[in-house]
Design a protein around this motif. Structure first.
Motif, PDB file in Angstrom:
ATOM      1  N   GLY A  85       1.182  -1.548   0.148  1.00 56.45           N
ATOM      2  CA  GLY A  85       0.250  -0.271  -0.136  1.00 56.45           C
ATOM      3  C   GLY A  85       0.747   1.095   0.505  1.00 56.45           C
ATOM      4  O   GLY A  85       0.481   2.364   0.471  1.00 56.45           O
ATOM      5  N   VAL A  86       2.598   0.767  -0.191  1.00 54.43           N
ATOM      6  CA  VAL A  86       3.166   2.526  -0.865  1.00 54.43           C
ATOM      7  C   VAL A  86       2.102   3.858  -0.592  1.00 54.43           C
ATOM      8  O   VAL A  86       1.324   3.573  -2.167  1.00 54.43           O
ATOM      9  N   ASN A  87       2.413   4.388  -0.217  1.00 55.49           N
ATOM     10  CA  ASN A  87       2.089   5.856  -0.617  1.00 55.49           C
ATOM     11  C   ASN A  87       2.436   7.056  -0.191  1.00 55.49           C
ATOM     12  O   ASN A  87       3.889   6.597   0.632  1.00 55.49           O
ATOM     13  N   LEU A  88       2.493   8.386  -1.107  1.00 48.84           N
ATOM     14  CA  LEU A  88       3.706   9.629  -0.576  1.00 48.84           C
ATOM     15  C   LEU A  88       3.922   9.765   1.132  1.00 48.84           C
ATOM     16  O   LEU A  88       4.789   9.951   1.662  1.00 48.84           O
ATOM     17  N   PRO A  89       2.461   9.754   1.665  1.00 51.90           N
ATOM     18  CA  PRO A  89       2.475  10.144   3.299  1.00 51.90           C
ATOM     19  C   PRO A  89       4.027   8.815   4.041  1.00 51.90           C
ATOM     20  O   PRO A  89       3.740   9.179   4.560  1.00 51.90           O
ATOM     21  N   MET A  90       3.347   7.695   3.171  1.00 55.57           N
ATOM     22  CA  MET A  90       3.915   6.839   4.204  1.00 55.57           C
ATOM     23  C   MET A  90       5.701   7.242   4.047  1.00 55.57           C
ATOM     24  O   MET A  90       6.506   6.222   4.679  1.00 55.57           O
ATOM     25  N   LEU A  91       5.909   7.537   2.587  1.00 56.32           N
ATOM     26  CA  LEU A  91       7.954   7.400   2.802  1.00 56.32           C
ATOM     27  C   LEU A  91       7.919   8.422   3.359  1.00 56.32           C
ATOM     28  O   LEU A  91       8.972   8.653   3.990  1.00 56.32           O
ATOM     29  N   ILE A  92       7.307   9.582   3.498  1.00 53.93           N
ATOM     30  CA  ILE A  92       7.407  10.552   4.209  1.00 53.93           C
ATOM     31  C   ILE A  92       7.511  10.388   5.322  1.00 53.93           C
ATOM     32  O   ILE A  92       8.849  11.076   6.585  1.00 53.93           O
ATOM     33  N   LYS A  93       6.590   9.470   6.234  1.00 50.48           N
ATOM     34  CA  LYS A  93       6.984   8.552   7.159  1.00 50.48           C
ATOM     35  C   LYS A  93       7.907   8.312   7.564  1.00 50.48           C
ATOM     36  O   LYS A  93       9.255   8.870   8.800  1.00 50.48           O
ATOM     37  N   ILE A  94       8.411   7.428   7.226  1.00 52.72           N
ATOM     38  CA  ILE A  94      10.066   6.903   7.239  1.00 52.72           C
ATOM     39  C   ILE A  94      11.106   7.300   6.694  1.00 52.72           C
ATOM     40  O   ILE A  94      12.146   7.258   7.726  1.00 52.72           O
ATOM     41  N   MET A  95      11.317   8.579   6.329  1.00 52.71           N
ATOM     42  CA  MET A  95      12.283   9.516   5.953  1.00 52.71           C
ATOM     43  C   MET A  95      12.327  10.199   7.336  1.00 52.71           C
ATOM     44  O   MET A  95      13.213  10.559   7.297  1.00 52.71           O
ATOM     45  N   ASN A  96      11.787  10.284   8.016  1.00 49.66           N
ATOM     46  CA  ASN A  96      11.994  11.209   9.444  1.00 49.66           C
ATOM     47  C   ASN A  96      12.543  10.384  10.203  1.00 49.66           C
ATOM     48  O   ASN A  96      12.715  10.705  11.747  1.00 49.66           O
ATOM     49  N   TYR A  97      12.662   8.543  10.549  1.00 53.20           N
ATOM     50  CA  TYR A  97      13.427   7.968  11.087  1.00 53.20           C
ATOM     51  C   TYR A  97      14.568   7.587  10.559  1.00 53.20           C
ATOM     52  O   TYR A  97      14.521   6.055  11.129  1.00 53.20           O
ATOM     53  N   PRO A  98      15.480   8.298  10.167  1.00 51.49           N
ATOM     54  CA  PRO A  98      16.603   7.251   9.308  1.00 51.49           C
ATOM     55  C   PRO A  98      17.046   6.442  10.407  1.00 51.49           C
ATOM     56  O   PRO A  98      18.192   5.045  10.163  1.00 51.49           O
ATOM     57  N   SER A  99      17.168   7.186  11.719  1.00 46.97           N
ATOM     58  CA  SER A  99      17.970   5.877  12.543  1.00 46.97           C
ATOM     59  C   SER A  99      17.670   4.686  12.550  1.00 46.97           C
ATOM     60  O   SER A  99      18.017   3.787  13.827  1.00 46.97           O
ATOM     61  N   ALA A 100      16.035   4.589  12.697  1.00 38.10           N
ATOM     62  CA  ALA A 100      15.014   3.316  13.426  1.00 38.10           C
ATOM     63  C   ALA A 100      15.484   1.697  12.826  1.00 38.10           C
ATOM     64  O   ALA A 100      16.280   1.731  11.598  1.00 38.10           O
ATOM     65  N   ASP A 101      14.679   0.994  13.943  1.00 35.86           N
ATOM     66  CA  ASP A 101      15.254  -0.450  13.067  1.00 35.86           C
ATOM     67  C   ASP A 101      14.234  -0.701  11.681  1.00 35.86           C
ATOM     68  O   ASP A 101      13.402   0.035  11.958  1.00 35.86           O
ATOM     69  N   LEU A 102      14.468  -2.263  12.190  1.00 30.64           N
ATOM     70  CA  LEU A 102      13.810  -2.086  10.465  1.00 30.64           C
ATOM     71  C   LEU A 102      12.466  -2.468  11.029  1.00 30.64           C
ATOM     72  O   LEU A 102      11.468  -1.964  10.502  1.00 30.64           O
ATOM     73  N   ASP A 103      11.942  -3.466  12.326  1.00 33.54           N
ATOM     74  CA  ASP A 103      10.590  -3.497  12.697  1.00 33.54           C
ATOM     75  C   ASP A 103      10.335  -2.047  13.331  1.00 33.54           C
ATOM     76  O   ASP A 103       8.863  -2.042  12.527  1.00 33.54           O
ATOM     77  N   THR A 104      10.464  -1.300  13.444  1.00 36.60           N
ATOM     78  CA  THR A 104       9.936   0.535  14.053  1.00 36.60           C
ATOM     79  C   THR A 104       9.841   1.026  12.776  1.00 36.60           C
ATOM     80  O   THR A 104       9.175   1.757  11.785  1.00 36.60           O
TER      81      THR A 104
END
Length: 125
Positions: A85-104
């Protein structure tokens, strides 16, 4: 990993919004005329290119469709999380957590994807 150029377009939009991206991201367009199993090889190569030792978050467009099914082939042999279900809000959200682990990151993708959708009419009325 998406049908045609959906992923490529999303990444371009993400770069226009954020500029330099804090996490490595690549698109793998899946075309109807392509051989599905050849995409497994290409996806493995992308995995190796972006994996920094902690695994890779693989985003696809539609659950049960060819891109998702191909991505699921990685689950047995690699450290991946597959989110559909990839979408732009999803991508923006994950880019705000560059040091997060994979599950996070997978959880942030899910929350960004769902929390980024609104019924605008109900908000404005």
């Amino acid at each position: 990993m998406t049908h045609n150029d959906i992923g490529t377009s999303l990444i371009r939009s993400l770069e226009e919004i954020l500029g330099t991206l804090p996490l490595p991201i690549k698109a793998l367009p899946v075309r109807i005329e392509g051989e599905p199993m050849s995409y497994c090889y290409h996806l493995e190569q992308l995995y190796m290119a972006v994996n920094e030792g902690h695994g890779v978050l693989v985003l696809t467009d539609v659950f049960g469709a060819t891109p998702c099914n191909i991505a699921c082939h990685l689950i047995e042999n690699y450290r991946v999380r597959v989110v559909c279900g990839v979408n732009l809000p999803m991508l923006i959200k994950i880019m705000n957590y560059p040091s997060a682990d994979l599950d996070t990151l997978a959880n942030k993708a899910l929350s960004g994807g769902t929390q980024g959708t609104f019924d605008v009419n109900s908000i404005l009325n």
